[in-house]
Design a protein around this motif. Structure first.
Motif, PDB file in Angstrom:
ATOM      1  N   PRO A   1     -65.452  46.576  43.177  1.00 50.56           N
ATOM      2  CA  PRO A   1     -65.702  46.408  41.742  1.00 50.56           C
ATOM      3  C   PRO A   1     -67.030  46.990  41.279  1.00 50.56           C
ATOM      4  CG  PRO A   1     -65.838  44.314  42.893  1.00 50.56           C
ATOM      5  CD  PRO A   1     -65.333  45.313  43.872  1.00 50.56           C
ATOM      6  N   GLN A   2     -67.982  47.131  42.181  1.00 53.19           N
ATOM      7  CA  GLN A   2     -69.279  47.693  41.809  1.00 53.19           C
ATOM      8  C   GLN A   2     -69.167  49.150  41.360  1.00 53.19           C
ATOM      9  OE1 GLN A   2     -68.253  46.866  44.840  1.00 53.19           O
ATOM     10  NE2 GLN A   2     -69.117  48.193  46.421  1.00 53.19           N
ATOM     11  N   ARG A   3     -68.079  49.832  41.750  1.00 55.51           N
ATOM     12  CA  ARG A   3     -67.874  51.223  41.320  1.00 55.51           C
ATOM     13  C   ARG A   3     -67.678  51.325  39.807  1.00 55.51           C
ATOM     14  NH1 ARG A   3     -63.726  53.573  45.931  1.00 55.51           N
ATOM     15  NH2 ARG A   3     -65.208  53.463  47.669  1.00 55.51           N
ATOM     16  N   LYS A   4     -67.263  50.242  39.194  1.00 51.01           N
ATOM     17  CA  LYS A   4     -67.036  50.205  37.745  1.00 51.01           C
ATOM     18  C   LYS A   4     -67.946  49.159  37.091  1.00 51.01           C
ATOM     19  CE  LYS A   4     -63.582  53.172  37.586  1.00 51.01           C
ATOM     20  NZ  LYS A   4     -63.525  54.349  36.740  1.00 51.01           N
ATOM     21  N   GLU A   5     -69.125  48.985  37.662  1.00 48.83           N
ATOM     22  CA  GLU A   5     -70.054  47.942  37.216  1.00 48.83           C
ATOM     23  C   GLU A   5     -70.265  47.938  35.702  1.00 48.83           C
ATOM     24  OE1 GLU A   5     -74.521  46.290  38.317  1.00 48.83           O
ATOM     25  OE2 GLU A   5     -73.708  48.020  39.381  1.00 48.83           O
ATOM     26  N   GLU A   6     -70.417  49.088  35.096  1.00 47.31           N
ATOM     27  CA  GLU A   6     -70.659  49.161  33.647  1.00 47.31           C
ATOM     28  C   GLU A   6     -69.486  48.605  32.846  1.00 47.31           C
ATOM     29  OE1 GLU A   6     -73.435  49.878  31.828  1.00 47.31           O
ATOM     30  OE2 GLU A   6     -74.349  49.777  33.826  1.00 47.31           O
ATOM     31  N   ASN A   7     -68.278  48.717  33.378  1.00 48.64           N
ATOM     32  CA  ASN A   7     -67.099  48.218  32.676  1.00 48.64           C
ATOM     33  C   ASN A   7     -67.061  46.699  32.586  1.00 48.64           C
ATOM     34  OD1 ASN A   7     -66.188  50.953  33.989  1.00 48.64           O
ATOM     35  ND2 ASN A   7     -64.861  50.590  32.231  1.00 48.64           N
ATOM     36  N   TRP A   8     -67.683  46.027  33.520  1.00 47.55           N
ATOM     37  CA  TRP A   8     -67.588  44.568  33.559  1.00 47.55           C
ATOM     38  C   TRP A   8     -68.547  43.903  32.579  1.00 47.55           C
ATOM     39  CZ3 TRP A   8     -63.204  44.894  35.328  1.00 47.55           C
ATOM     40  CH2 TRP A   8     -62.864  45.588  36.472  1.00 47.55           C
ATOM     41  N   LYS A   9     -69.582  44.612  32.151  1.00 44.32           N
ATOM     42  CA  LYS A   9     -70.528  44.051  31.180  1.00 44.32           C
ATOM     43  C   LYS A   9     -69.836  43.966  29.832  1.00 44.32           C
ATOM     44  CE  LYS A   9     -74.434  46.023  33.649  1.00 44.32           C
ATOM     45  NZ  LYS A   9     -75.453  47.033  33.672  1.00 44.32           N
ATOM     46  N   ASN A  10     -69.849  42.799  29.226  1.00 49.49           N
ATOM     47  CA  ASN A  10     -69.228  42.584  27.908  1.00 49.49           C
ATOM     48  C   ASN A  10     -67.744  42.948  27.891  1.00 49.49           C
ATOM     49  OD1 ASN A  10     -71.743  41.779  26.710  1.00 49.49           O
ATOM     50  ND2 ASN A  10     -72.309  43.937  26.785  1.00 49.49           N
ATOM     51  N   PHE A  11     -67.076  42.781  29.024  1.00 45.38           N
ATOM     52  CA  PHE A  11     -65.658  43.106  29.159  1.00 45.38           C
ATOM     53  C   PHE A  11     -64.807  42.288  28.177  1.00 45.38           C
ATOM     54  CE2 PHE A  11     -61.474  42.741  31.175  1.00 45.38           C
ATOM     55  CZ  PHE A  11     -61.227  44.057  31.530  1.00 45.38           C
ATOM     56  N   ILE A  12     -63.871  42.940  27.549  1.00 43.58           N
ATOM     57  CA  ILE A  12     -62.891  42.261  26.692  1.00 43.58           C
ATOM     58  C   ILE A  12     -61.509  42.608  27.248  1.00 43.58           C
ATOM     59  CG2 ILE A  12     -61.901  42.058  24.391  1.00 43.58           C
ATOM     60  CD1 ILE A  12     -64.663  42.747  23.282  1.00 43.58           C
ATOM     61  N   PRO A  13     -60.788  41.595  27.727  1.00 47.79           N
ATOM     62  CA  PRO A  13     -59.481  41.867  28.345  1.00 47.79           C
ATOM     63  C   PRO A  13     -58.419  42.329  27.350  1.00 47.79           C
ATOM     64  CG  PRO A  13     -59.890  39.517  28.231  1.00 47.79           C
ATOM     65  CD  PRO A  13     -61.112  40.193  27.723  1.00 47.79           C
TER      66      PRO A  13
END
Length: 158
Positions: A146-158
């Motif tokens: 998941p760290q490969r997409k670290e920026e995506n997880w910040k403020n993620f909206i499903p």
């Protein structure tokens, strides 16, 4: 192990589902979402989020596939401490899904929504998870890493 919790990827195959998720299993659950999904819909739960999968129509069978990484342990301590998730689903007398806040958490609003777009994670709408994987096996490398997409997880909206 990457010292990360793994995200999970759901695809609804039959019936109707609600993927409930909350940012934390702590006293303050953070943002809370109920994502209503139908056959063909994909829902992604980000790393570390507490979540539950609910059959949104008990008169029909719900079937789904989920991609996750079993190397990661599931942490239920915070959920157990609060006797469940921050919002309890229940069916009213009309068999409609309703939500009741769990008073053991600080209040956090529940946002009910449809699945979001996950193009920033390489997930294209209209294609099954297996077709996406067949087209590009690296598409779901964010599940075990998941760290490969670290920026995506910040403020993620499903």
């Amino acid at each position: 192990m990457s010292n990360w919790s793994a995200p999970e990827v759901y695809e609804i195959w039959a019936g109707e589902a609600v993927i409930y998720m909350q940012e934390y299993a702590e006293d303050n659950p953070g943002r809370c979402f109920a994502v209503y999904a139908k056959p063909g819909d994909v829902v992604i739960v980000p790393p570390y989020w507490a979540h539950a999968t609910i059959n949104a129509n008990p008169s029909k069978e719900m079937v789904f596939g989920a991609w996750c990484d079993r190397q990661y342990g599931f942490e239920y301590e915070g959920v157990r401490k609060h006797n469940g998730i921050a919002w309890y689903p229940y069916f009213d007398e009309k068999d409609e899904l309703q939500w009741e806040a769990n008073s053991l958490y600080q209040h956090s609003p529940l946002l009910c929504k449809s699945p979001g777009s996950y193009t920033s994670l390489g997930v294209e709408g209209g294609k099954s998870l297996y077709q996406l994987f067949e087209d590009n096996p690296d598409t779901f490398s964010f599940v075990p890493f998941p760290q490969r997409k670290e920026e995506n997880w910040k403020n993620f909206i499903p």
